[in-house]
Design a protein around this motif. Structure first.
Motif, PDB file in Angstrom:
ATOM      1  N   HIS A   1     -51.350 -21.005  -6.398  1.00  0.00           N
ATOM      2  CA  HIS A   1     -50.505 -20.512  -7.480  1.00  0.00           C
ATOM      3  C   HIS A   1     -50.883 -19.062  -7.779  1.00  0.00           C
ATOM      4  O   HIS A   1     -52.036 -18.664  -7.601  1.00  0.00           O
ATOM      5  CB  HIS A   1     -50.675 -21.364  -8.738  1.00  0.00           C
ATOM      6  CG  HIS A   1     -50.146 -22.761  -8.599  1.00  0.00           C
ATOM      7  ND1 HIS A   1     -48.809 -23.058  -8.660  1.00  0.00           N
ATOM      8  CD2 HIS A   1     -50.799 -23.941  -8.379  1.00  0.00           C
ATOM      9  CE1 HIS A   1     -48.640 -24.361  -8.498  1.00  0.00           C
ATOM     10  NE2 HIS A   1     -49.843 -24.925  -8.322  1.00  0.00           N
ATOM     11  N   SER A   2     -49.904 -18.296  -8.231  1.00  0.00           N
ATOM     12  CA  SER A   2     -50.144 -16.888  -8.577  1.00  0.00           C
ATOM     13  C   SER A   2     -49.824 -16.656 -10.045  1.00  0.00           C
ATOM     14  O   SER A   2     -48.843 -17.185 -10.575  1.00  0.00           O
ATOM     15  CB  SER A   2     -49.299 -15.964  -7.701  1.00  0.00           C
ATOM     16  OG  SER A   2     -47.924 -16.187  -7.904  1.00  0.00           O
ATOM     17  N   THR A   3     -50.651 -15.863 -10.703  1.00  0.00           N
ATOM     18  CA  THR A   3     -50.454 -15.514 -12.107  1.00  0.00           C
ATOM     19  C   THR A   3     -50.924 -14.078 -12.316  1.00  0.00           C
ATOM     20  O   THR A   3     -51.560 -13.486 -11.449  1.00  0.00           O
ATOM     21  CB  THR A   3     -51.257 -16.439 -13.045  1.00  0.00           C
ATOM     22  OG1 THR A   3     -52.664 -16.383 -12.682  1.00  0.00           O
ATOM     23  CG2 THR A   3     -50.787 -17.872 -12.954  1.00  0.00           C
ATOM     24  N   GLY A   4     -50.622 -13.551 -13.492  1.00  0.00           N
ATOM     25  CA  GLY A   4     -51.189 -12.268 -13.891  1.00  0.00           C
ATOM     26  C   GLY A   4     -50.239 -11.091 -13.855  1.00  0.00           C
ATOM     27  O   GLY A   4     -50.521 -10.049 -14.442  1.00  0.00           O
TER      28      GLY A   4
ATOM     29  N   SER B   1     -44.043  -9.589 -16.196  1.00  0.00           N
ATOM     30  CA  SER B   1     -42.691 -10.041 -15.839  1.00  0.00           C
ATOM     31  C   SER B   1     -41.694  -8.890 -15.777  1.00  0.00           C
ATOM     32  O   SER B   1     -40.644  -9.008 -15.127  1.00  0.00           O
ATOM     33  CB  SER B   1     -42.202 -11.102 -16.835  1.00  0.00           C
ATOM     34  OG  SER B   1     -42.165 -10.572 -18.150  1.00  0.00           O
TER      35      SER B   1
END
Length: 206
Positions: A51-54, A57
């Motif tokens: 999973h990718s986050t950070g 947006s």
């Protein structure tokens, strides 16, 4: 004296990336650039879902393809796009992790958003009230059904290669379908004015 006992658990990462940073360099505002990073599952027995986050947006960076399950010993290519909307240095950190926990990987993403600089030569001066950046391409008097070709030149004053698209100006408040109806055309149905090529790539200083 006081004594402390410090303990920690060190775990070996079960997936790796072929780089820890991606530098997109100088990118013109509004231009889309794609780069990739490869992830490998170095576990001998366990499949992993990444999973990718950070990422912001509304920032310039975006992960294009979905992170999927990586089998033991297999690679997965992550596609990252960059499209700055503002000029200046932009830096973000992309964090990659397994769905069931464990060590994380961080990727530093960097881009220098720049505004392209283009000059046009071969045009007559703009009339009063027009933008001084443009001008008039005067074809003079042309006999009906004859063809006349005039040329103008785009000069790239930027410190990087740019891709320029030449488009017909959009009339404010008129839908695109109606604008096409307003274009003057020849007897064969083609627009009276056309430009070739419509897309050009101009190198630095070209």
């Amino acid at each position: 004296p006081l004594y402390f006992c410090l303990e920690t658990v060190v775990t070996k990462p079960e997936f790796i990336a072929d780089t820890n940073s991606i530098d997109f360099g100088q990118v013109a505002v509004g231009i889309r650039v794609i780069k990739t990073v490869k992830l490998k599952n170095i576990s001998l027995t366990r499949s992993m879902t990444i999973h990718s986050t950070g990422l912001n947006s509304v920032g310039p960076f975006n992960v294009v393809n979905a992170c999927r399950t990586i089998e033991p010993g297999q690679w997965h290519t992550l596609v990252i796009e960059c499209q700055p909307v503002l000029q200046g240095l932009l830096i973000e950190i992309l964090e990659l992790s397994c769905s069931d926990g464990g060590p994380r990987i961080t990727l530093n993403l960097r881009v220098q958003g720049v505004n392209p600089s283009i000059e046009i030569s071969g045009l007559e001066p703009s009339p009063p009230g027009w933008s001084p950046l443009g001008g008039i391409l005067n074809f003079g008097n042309v006999i009906a059904t004859d063809e006349r070709i005039k040329k103008f030149t785009l000069h790239n004053k930027s410190l990087f290669t740019i891709e320029a698209t030449i488009e017909r100006a959009i009339c404010s408040g008129i839908p695109p379908t109606k604008q096409n109806e307003l274009i003057q055309r020849t007897l064969t149905g083609l627009p009276i004015f056309s430009c070739r090529p419509e897309v050009v790539v101009i190198p630095e200083g070209g």
